[in-house]
Design an enzyme around this catalytic site. Structure first.
Site: not given
Ligand code: SAH
Length: 229
Positions: A76
């Protein structure tokens, strides 16, 4: 300096004065954009964001923007990380659940603030990577979980705070159930490309208060897990 081996590649993790200077600049920018919580700003200042990105992005890791990571996901935008964290008003006594570990950066920001953090990821590749990598860069206290965040983490519930870092079409019922009374849930919700940042406070076992905090763009919150992509 930390040296890590993975996939037959060796990567050196160095946090030098240049990186530290770039982080301070980023913190000033976030303050200008309205982030006030000193503890959030201190955490952004302390956690080396470039460790979480491919080496190709090392020089630009402190720009205030999102970047691609593995499995077609993103780390993010720093402003979004700071904003969501600030909304949660993290305390050292908090037990926090993050949905969407991704790179692990957001989880480490919360860990650095002294809270206990559990973070779930549905992409096995990302889960494998962060569960090996975070302890090696000094964040052994982050508890990474592989699973579907729609179900929350009942084994570790209830939580003081829950943060969803993927764009949801609907709010999973399980998350409200796993929140303590007095607890807060921050979740970006929307059906199109943009999501509205919603902050829920559980005021009683059956009552939620909702505040709206503007529009953001996230990768989608998807149901189910994705093994070995
Ligand atoms: N917090 C992260 C942002 C990652 S983007 C950071 O600091 O880098 C969002 C993430 O949510 C992705 O890796 C995606 O695979 C995950 N995601 C989406 N749906 C999900 C679910 N149902 N359960 C767990 N993770 C999920």
């Amino acid at each position: 300096m930390i040296r890590l081996h993975s996939d037959n590649k060796t990567r050196f993790y160095i946090d030098n004065y240049r990186h530290k200077g770039l982080r301070q600049k980023l913190v000033k920018e976030l303050e200008k954009q309205g982030i006030k919580d000193r503890r959030v700003l201190l955490a952004i200042n302390a956690v080396p964001r470039h460790f979480f990105l491919d080496t190709a992005f090392a020089e630009i890791a402190y720009q205030n923007r999102a970047f691609p990571i593995e499995a077609d996901q993103t780390i993010s935008h720093p402003y979004t990380v700071a904003f969501q964290t600030e909304l949660l008003n993290i305390q050292t006594s908090d037990k926090v659940l993050e949905i969407g570990t991704g790179s692990g950066y957001q989880a480490c920001i919360i860990a650095h603030m002294g809270a206990k953090i559990y973070s779930i990821e549905r992409q096995e590749k990302l889960f494998n990577k962060t569960s090996a990598f975070l302890p090696k860069i000094g964040f052994q206290q982050v508890r990474t979980l592989f699973g579907d965040g729609y179900l929350g983490a009942p084994k570790f519930a209830p939580f003081d705070k829950i943060i969803v870092t993927a764009g949801a079409r609907e709010i999973p019922e399980a998350l409200f159930k796993q929140l303590k009374v007095g607890g807060k849930l921050v979740i970006p919700v929307g059906i199109m490309d943009e999501q509205e940042m919603l902050l829920y406070t559980k005021v009683s076992p059956t009552e939620l208060k909702c505040e709206r905090h503007g529009m953001f763009t996230f990768v989608p919150f998807l149901k189910g897990i994705n093994k070995n992509n």
